[in-house]
Each structure stands twice: as structure tokens, then as C-alpha cells.
Enzyme design. Structure first.
Site, PDB file in Angstrom:
ATOM      1  N   LYS A 120       0.686  -1.217   0.099  1.00 42.19           N
ATOM      2  CA  LYS A 120       0.001  -0.369  -0.304  1.00 42.19           C
ATOM      3  C   LYS A 120       0.775   1.544  -0.149  1.00 42.19           C
ATOM      4  O   LYS A 120       0.751   2.139  -0.741  1.00 42.19           O
ATOM      5  CB  LYS A 120      -0.967   0.036   1.323  1.00 42.19           C
ATOM      6  CG  LYS A 120      -1.426   0.878   0.947  1.00 42.19           C
ATOM      7  CD  LYS A 120      -2.654   0.885   2.369  1.00 42.19           C
ATOM      8  CE  LYS A 120      -2.964   3.046   2.690  1.00 42.19           C
ATOM      9  NZ  LYS A 120      -4.157   2.419   3.878  1.00 42.19           N
ATOM     10  N   GLU A 134      10.784  -4.505   3.666  1.00 47.58           N
ATOM     11  CA  GLU A 134      11.098  -5.845   3.757  1.00 47.58           C
ATOM     12  C   GLU A 134      10.201  -6.576   2.114  1.00 47.58           C
ATOM     13  O   GLU A 134      11.477  -7.137   1.282  1.00 47.58           O
ATOM     14  CB  GLU A 134      10.070  -6.514   4.377  1.00 47.58           C
ATOM     15  CG  GLU A 134      10.268  -6.997   5.626  1.00 47.58           C
ATOM     16  CD  GLU A 134       9.690  -6.120   6.726  1.00 47.58           C
ATOM     17  OE1 GLU A 134       9.414  -4.418   6.223  1.00 47.58           O
ATOM     18  OE2 GLU A 134       9.291  -6.174   8.072  1.00 47.58           O
ATOM     19  N   GLY A 172      -4.920  -1.222   5.170  1.00 46.03           N
ATOM     20  CA  GLY A 172      -3.887  -2.041   4.076  1.00 46.03           C
ATOM     21  C   GLY A 172      -4.421  -4.180   4.886  1.00 46.03           C
ATOM     22  O   GLY A 172      -4.479  -4.403   4.424  1.00 46.03           O
ATOM     23  N   ARG A 173      -5.082  -4.272   6.721  1.00 45.00           N
ATOM     24  CA  ARG A 173      -5.865  -5.166   6.635  1.00 45.00           C
ATOM     25  C   ARG A 173      -6.649  -5.499   5.949  1.00 45.00           C
ATOM     26  O   ARG A 173      -7.451  -6.334   6.954  1.00 45.00           O
ATOM     27  CB  ARG A 173      -5.868  -5.644   8.225  1.00 45.00           C
ATOM     28  CG  ARG A 173      -6.078  -4.263   9.117  1.00 45.00           C
ATOM     29  CD  ARG A 173      -5.558  -4.211  10.593  1.00 45.00           C
ATOM     30  NE  ARG A 173      -5.708  -2.673  11.470  1.00 45.00           N
ATOM     31  CZ  ARG A 173      -4.976  -2.357  11.263  1.00 45.00           C
ATOM     32  NH1 ARG A 173      -3.757  -1.615  10.913  1.00 45.00           N
ATOM     33  NH2 ARG A 173      -5.627  -0.724  11.902  1.00 45.00           N
ATOM     34  N   GLU A 214      -4.221  -5.584  15.040  1.00 46.88           N
ATOM     35  CA  GLU A 214      -3.098  -3.887  14.586  1.00 46.88           C
ATOM     36  C   GLU A 214      -4.052  -2.899  14.737  1.00 46.88           C
ATOM     37  O   GLU A 214      -3.967  -2.306  14.906  1.00 46.88           O
ATOM     38  CB  GLU A 214      -3.041  -4.226  13.136  1.00 46.88           C
ATOM     39  CG  GLU A 214      -1.571  -3.210  12.846  1.00 46.88           C
ATOM     40  CD  GLU A 214      -1.332  -3.956  11.367  1.00 46.88           C
ATOM     41  OE1 GLU A 214      -1.964  -3.763  10.761  1.00 46.88           O
ATOM     42  OE2 GLU A 214       0.194  -3.925  11.154  1.00 46.88           O
ATOM     43  N   HIS A 266      -4.625 -31.982  18.999  1.00 46.98           N
ATOM     44  CA  HIS A 266      -4.144 -32.890  19.212  1.00 46.98           C
ATOM     45  C   HIS A 266      -2.664 -31.494  20.069  1.00 46.98           C
ATOM     46  O   HIS A 266      -1.520 -32.459  20.177  1.00 46.98           O
ATOM     47  CB  HIS A 266      -3.206 -33.666  18.154  1.00 46.98           C
ATOM     48  CG  HIS A 266      -4.292 -34.685  18.123  1.00 46.98           C
ATOM     49  ND1 HIS A 266      -4.609 -35.554  18.304  1.00 46.98           N
ATOM     50  CD2 HIS A 266      -4.887 -34.635  17.031  1.00 46.98           C
ATOM     51  CE1 HIS A 266      -5.536 -36.330  18.059  1.00 46.98           C
ATOM     52  NE2 HIS A 266      -6.517 -35.834  17.158  1.00 46.98           N
ATOM     53  N   LYS A 321      10.763  -0.002  13.094  1.00 43.64           N
ATOM     54  CA  LYS A 321      10.783  -0.213  12.368  1.00 43.64           C
ATOM     55  C   LYS A 321      12.155   1.335  12.377  1.00 43.64           C
ATOM     56  O   LYS A 321      12.973   1.455  11.160  1.00 43.64           O
ATOM     57  CB  LYS A 321       9.716   0.970  11.160  1.00 43.64           C
ATOM     58  CG  LYS A 321       8.495  -0.754  10.893  1.00 43.64           C
ATOM     59  CD  LYS A 321       7.635  -0.037  10.208  1.00 43.64           C
ATOM     60  CE  LYS A 321       7.021  -0.575   9.241  1.00 43.64           C
ATOM     61  NZ  LYS A 321       5.484  -0.076   8.590  1.00 43.64           N
TER      62      LYS A 321
HETATM   63  O1  F6P Z   1       3.286  -3.062   9.509  1.00 45.59           O
HETATM   64  C1  F6P Z   1       2.378  -2.435   9.566  1.00 45.59           C
HETATM   65  C2  F6P Z   1       1.631  -2.387   8.049  1.00 45.59           C
HETATM   66  O2  F6P Z   1       2.081  -1.195   7.993  1.00 45.59           O
HETATM   67  C3  F6P Z   1       1.224  -2.919   8.314  1.00 45.59           C
HETATM   68  O3  F6P Z   1      -0.050  -2.000   8.859  1.00 45.59           O
HETATM   69  C4  F6P Z   1       0.901  -3.272   6.579  1.00 45.59           C
HETATM   70  O4  F6P Z   1      -0.223  -4.375   6.431  1.00 45.59           O
HETATM   71  C5  F6P Z   1       1.998  -3.570   6.125  1.00 45.59           C
HETATM   72  O5  F6P Z   1       2.923  -3.215   7.077  1.00 45.59           O
HETATM   73  C6  F6P Z   1       2.679  -3.594   5.210  1.00 45.59           C
HETATM   74  O6  F6P Z   1       2.252  -2.194   4.150  1.00 45.59           O
HETATM   75  P1  F6P Z   1       2.500  -2.147   2.445  1.00 45.59           P
HETATM   76  O7  F6P Z   1       1.401  -2.664   2.124  1.00 45.59           O
HETATM   77  O8  F6P Z   1       2.457  -0.079   2.416  1.00 45.59           O
HETATM   78  O9  F6P Z   1       3.323  -2.830   2.220  1.00 45.59           O
END
Ligand code: F6P
Length: 611
Positions: free
Chosen positions: A251, A257, A312-313, A398, A429, A561
């Protein structure tokens, strides 16, 4: 409340359209909250099974059907009088007003000053009616109401933006699926790698896993989320650059990452014979930050945008769902949206006492008060739903893992409980022992799709085109799975008395009286999956409104971060401080245990270099 704070809150009206109109909204909420707390405290030792005797209407009151799902919330230490108190809290918290404000596109995400319009992503636009079952079809008839009315954020026509992106996604998905979209060397795509994390990963992974049976025979879908190099190296072993398509999903387009993993995939594609000028056949982007995606080298025809008004979620329904559409096809993806919309419709229309997401939220809130410190377990009785707990975990923790209310004042109660789980019967289990006999109580949601009675009658088709294989015991195993779901809910509630004279009686006895919910799906289909996920989304935001917190921001993830970015250069230099003043300042800012860890890492690396 002082006059000053009242004025401050009034001044927030555009961002908080759900503000109750009473002269002192706080006192109404506080009175309702106190009543709920009082009643919950009085119910800590209540026997659930006894409630079925004292409340003959209990099943009618605590079971509800919504968008093709059946919810049984009767097995909680929640009497009808407690539910009445909770429903009064719904009113006092202004939940119906907040809900309506969400659908109408008001800026209900107060700290970021924007709307939360994931519901607009699944509004009907005339697609595939009469295809997904009567409950969903009825909800998909467009009506002149806030769920379908023209909607703008700033100058942007949201309905048009959603339609355009969906149309582009469909065209692209069809081209990849029918082989018209080819890699740079002319071969059709066989493997899709979604590069994204958090909300840009968990929803698509869950949906792809849940709907594997509808997968395109040529396409395999993979997910690269962790920055751990093992993740990519492990995945890349089975991939051919000539036939791999990467979807970079972010987003913000600022997630470290995802950026690093995208570069690793790019390097691998180039090293694997894809020419630089052919990369656009292997890379597409999904983002709310189109400028960022362009800077990465993507062209507009390979960027699928969505608005920053999608959290995002909550973003599976946006272009973030592209891997799902690629796997199951546009029509089935439409059914997923239709199922979610049917739940939206129910959430918008049903009175609180019959409203599935609101009731699920109320039970969750109640359990937190009756069993202080409890967690929430999600147990899908379906292997295909294995990633449901992880998705719900991000959604709930979150969204609602907050310690201040939406005005910034500390809250005096617990918010998001830890949420976790695994599919049954595997979970039985491993951790179910603690659910039955542990000292702590963990309310559980059994999520149970009803298996098809025709299972195992036809040979199972292999995705690699190999010979179909017989599985005549499939129905019997599916029935065992189903029986176990019902048995576990029963065992948790009823428990077991020790047999008279049994020397191990104390060990064998199960106290019972342990709460659970059951969510029954007629079958696991795109539509029922959509309804299920929307149910949990609305449960989550309802809890946020009841707790008076902002469920749409996530400021807490920023600190880690920022610190990682400062620590990383120190690690690059084997843990030794940079010679320059900046490195020294960074070292000075670290705590003794972190400095000790850096020393240790430096020593380990030094040992490795020597040996
Ligand atoms: O961990 C924080 C966060 O901003 C989440 O809310 C989000 O889903 C995730 O990182 C990934 O963010 P992006 O889609 O901006 O890469």
C-alpha cells in the site's frame, strides 16, 4: 468532562460524524459500560449449560443467520440480561452512527483524517448476479442507499475508481490465465509470486489457500513476505524466471521488507535470462503510492492502484486481491466480493440484537470482562482455512491493540485480546488440552464449513495433469472432522465428572463451562469466504467503536521500524560503531542489552572468520 474537552470533541465533528448528540455523550457511555462491567463480574461463575434451562428462548436469541453463515453464540457465560446491557452499550457508544458514517465515507479514521472504505470495494456494480445463491444474490441488487450511492473522497469518484481498477484486474487476470500474457521469452506464466507483507500478504494467502480447489491448472501462487533470505531462496529453487510473474504488493510502497524482496526477485529474473526491457512482463505492482511504484521502474499499465482510504489489513478486496483473482478467475473473485457485500448489507440493515458482527463483537467484549486476561482462539475445521487465524490476528490485534481512546486519553479497560489458532483436528492434538483443563480460559471460535456429501465419489483430478486418483474414504474423513468440531464445543461446555472411586478422577475430570462460538458455512466457496472475512472485519471495527478507539491506524508499528533502520548500519559494520559521530550517537542511544547483543554478534562473526 470539562467545557474545554467538550468543545475539543465537538470541533472534531467532520472526523467523528458518529458523535452522539446527547449533551454529555461520555456519561451515557460510562453508565452503559459500568452496567456491563457490573453484570459481567456477577457472571464469572455462571454455568453455561444452566442457561439453556433458565432461558428457553436462548437458541433463538443467540443464534443468527447472516449472508449464508450461521452463528451460534449461545455457549458463553452470557445471560439474556447481559446481552441487554451490551445492547444498551451499542447504543450509548453510537455504533449504528459510526457504522453509517463508515458506509457514507466519513473520515472515521480520526488520527489519519481519512475514511475507511473497504466496504466500497465490494459494492455491487451489476456483476454476476444469480450466480452465488439466494442469500447473496438478494443482497447484490443495487439499492439507492449509502452502500451503493455515489461516493467521493476529496475529488475522487470512489465508485468509478473501484470499477476501473477491477476492470483492469479482470483483463489482466484473463490474459495471464488464458496464456495471452507471456513472459519476456514468450512462454506463458506458470508461477505467481506475491511480494508483500502484513495486509499485503495475509488476506491473499488465506483466500488462495481457502480456494485452492478453484485454482487454474497451469498457475501456482506463492507468497514472499519475510525479509529472511531463506524465504526467497527456498521459494526460488522451484521457480523458472521465464515463467514467473511477481506481484509487488505494498500500500505504502515504503515497506522495507517488500522493497528488499522485490529487488531480490528482480536480480534473479535478470540473472535468469529475462532482459531488462522484458521485466515488465514479469513484474506488476499493487499500491496506493503510484509514484513510488513508478520510481521502482513500473509503468502505469502494470500498476494496479487503490486508495489510501483502504486500510492495509482490510485490503483483500482491492487490487491487493490480484493473486486471488489470478488463481480463481474474475468470476469467482466477484463471488468473493458479493459474499462480503452481503455481510455488509446485513451489518448495515439488521437491528443490533440480530446483527451477526455486532453480536460477535459483544460476545468478545463480554468474554474479556468475564475472563480477564483471556485470549481468543480461532479454530477452522478446514485445512483450507489454515491461514484464517493469522489473518484474524492482524485484523484484530493491529486494529484494536490500542491503549488510548480516539481522543488520546488512556483507556481504563483491556482492548484487543491476543488472538491465535490452528486448524482442527490438528489443534486438538496440541493446545486443546489447555482449553479443556488449563487454569486459564480461552474462548474459541469454531469455524466449520459443511463438507459436500458427494465427496470422494469422483476421482480427484491432479493439478499437474497426471492420472486422477481415487479417495473413497474422503467423505468419511470429512464427517469425522465435522463430528470433532461439534464434539469439542460440547466437551468444552459440558466437561466431565470424575467416575466415582477413580483414583485418577481429579486428572480425568474436565470442569467444562468453557465458552465457544460456532460459525457454520454451508460450504467453503468464494461467497461464503467473503461473508466470513467481512464478518470478522465488522466485528473488529464494532469492538473499536465500543472501546472508543481508532481501529484504522497502527502507530505502534512505527517505532520498531525506526530503530531497525538505525541499528542496521551498526550490524553492517559487524556491530562496531562507525568511526563518524553519527554512528557513535546511534550506539549511545542503544540500551545496554542491545549493545551487549551487538558485541556478541561481532564476536560470533569474528570467530567464524577465524575458523
Ligand atoms: O506492519 C505495519 C503495516 O503498515 C501493516 O499495517 C501493513 O499491512 C503492512 O505494514 C504492509 O504495509 P504495505 O502494504 O504498505 O507494504
Amino acid at each position: 468532562m470539562t467545557e474545554q474537552t467538550f468543545k475539543r470533541r465537538q470541533g472534531r465533528a467532520p472526523g467523528n460524524p458518529g458523535q452522539p448528540t446527547s449533551p454529555d455523550p461520555d456519561s451515557a457511555w460510562q453508565a452503559a459500560w459500568a452496567a456491563v462491567e457490573r453484570q459481567a463480574a456477577a457472571c464469572r461463575a455462571l454455568r453455561i449449560d444452566g442457561l439453556f434451562d433458565s432461558e428457553p428462548e436462548r437458541l433463538d436469541r443467540f443464534c443468527v443467520e447472516a449472508a449464508g453463515l450461521w452463528l451460534d453464540l449461545s455457549r458463553n457465560r452470557l445471560p439474556a440480561s447481559g446481552l441487554d446491557a451490551l445492547l444498551a452499550l451499542v447504543d450509548a457508544a453510537g455504533v449504528p452512527q459510526w457504522r453509517d458514517a463508515m458506509f457514507a465515507g466519513h473520515a472515521i479514521n480520526g488520527t489519519e483524517g481519512r475514511p475507511a472504505l473497504h466496504v466500497a470495494l465490494r459494492s455491487p456494480d451489476g456483476r454476476h448476479r444469480d450466480t452465488v445463491g439466494p442469500a447473496i444474490d438478494a443482497a447484490m441488487q443495487p439499492r439507492p442507499d449509502p452502500l451503493t450511492a455515489p461516493l467521493k473522497v476529496g475529488d475522487e469518484d470512489i465508485r468509478a475508481a473501484v470499477r476501473n481498477t477491477l476492470a483492469r484486474m479482470r483483463a489482466f487476470a484473463e490474459a495471464v490465465r488464458d496464456g495471452a500474457w507471456r513472459g519476456a521469452t514468450g512462454r506463458p506464466i506458470t508461477d505467481i509470486v506475491n511480494v508483500g507483507i502484513g495486509g499485503s500478504h495475509l488476506g491473499p494467502e488465506l483466500a488462495c489457500g481457502a480456494l485452492t480447489g478453484l485454482g487454474h491448472p497451469r498457475l501456482r501462487t506463492h507468497f514472499l513476505s519475510n525479509v529472511d533470505p531463506d524465504a526467497w531462496q527456498h521459494l526460488a529453487r522451484d521457480l523458472d524466471p521465464a515463467t514467473t510473474l511477481a506481484i509487488v504488493a505494498s500500500k505504502s510502497w515504503r515497506t522495507q521488507e517488500t522493497a528488499m524482496n522485490a529487488l531480490a526477485v528482480r536480480e534473479w529474473l535478470l540473472a535468469g535470462g529475462v532482459p531488462e526491457e522484458g521485466l515488465h512482463r514479469h513484474f506488476v505492482g499493487v499500491t496506493a503510492n503510484v509514484a513510488g511504484a513508478r520510481a521502482f521502474g513500473l509503468t502505469d499499465d502494470t500498476i494496479f492502484p487503490f486508495g489510501d482510504w483502504v486500510g492495509g489489513r482490510y485490503s483483500l478486496w482491492s487490487a491487493i486481491g490480484l493473486p486471488v483473482m489470478l488463481q480463481i478467475g474474475p468470476q469467482a473473485f466477484d463471488a468473493l466480493l458479493a459474499g462480503a457485500h452481503a455481510m455488509d448489507r446485513h451489518f448495515a440493515d439488521a437491528p443490533p440484537a440480530r446483527n451477526a458482527p455486532i453480536l460477535l463483537a459483544l460476545v468478545s467484549l463480554w468474554n474479556g470482562l468475564v475472563h480477564p486476561g483471556c485470549t481468543e482462539v480461532i479454530a477452522p475445521y478446514s485445512d483450507a482455512l489454515a491461514r484464517l487465524p493469522a489473518w484474524v490476528q492482524q485484523l484484530q490485534m493491529e486494529s484494536n491493540g490500542k491503549r488510548v481512546d480516539r481522543h488520546g486519553n488512556p483507556v481504563a479497560y483491556d482492548t484487543a485480546p491476543a488472538c491465535w489458532g490452528e486448524p482442527g483436528t490438528d489443534a486438538q492434538h496440541s493446545f486443546f488440552q489447555a482449553l479443556h483443563q488449563g487454569t486459564r480460559i480461552h474462548p474459541i471460535d469454531f469455524v466449520v464449513p459443511v463438507p459436500d456429501a458427494g465427496l470422494g465419489q469422483a476421482a480427484t483430478v491432479r493439478s499437474d495433469g497426471g492420472a486422477p486418483f481415487a479417495d473413497s474414504g474422503a467423505l468419511s474423513r470429512a464427517t469425522t472432522l465435522l463430528a470433532n468440531a461439534i464434539a469439542q464445543a460440547e466437551a468444552l461446555m459440558r466437561g466431565r465428572e470424575p467416575a466415582p472411586g477413580d483414583p485418577l478422577g481429579a486428572h480425568r475430570a474436565c470442569p467444562g463451562n468453557r465458552p465457544s462460538n460456532t460459525i457454520l458455512l454451508d460450504a467453503l466457496t468464494p461467497a461464503s469466504l467473503g461473508a466470513l472475512l467481512a464478518l470478522y472485519e465488522h466485528k473488529t471495527v464494532t469492538l473499536g467503536w465500543l472501546w472508543r478507539i481508532d481501529s484504522f491506524d497502527q502507530w505502534g508499528v512505527e517505532l520498531g521500524k525506526t530503530l531497525a533502520a538505525r541499528i542496521e548500519p551498526l550490524l553492517a559494520n559487524d556491530g562496531a560503531p562507525d568511526a563518524g559521530p553519527k554512528g557513535e550517537a546511534d550506539v549511545a542511544a542503544l540500551s545496554p542489552p542491545s549493545l551487549a547483543l551487538l558485541d556478541r554478534i561481532r564476536a560470533i562473526r569474528a570467530r567464524r572468520r577465524q575458523g
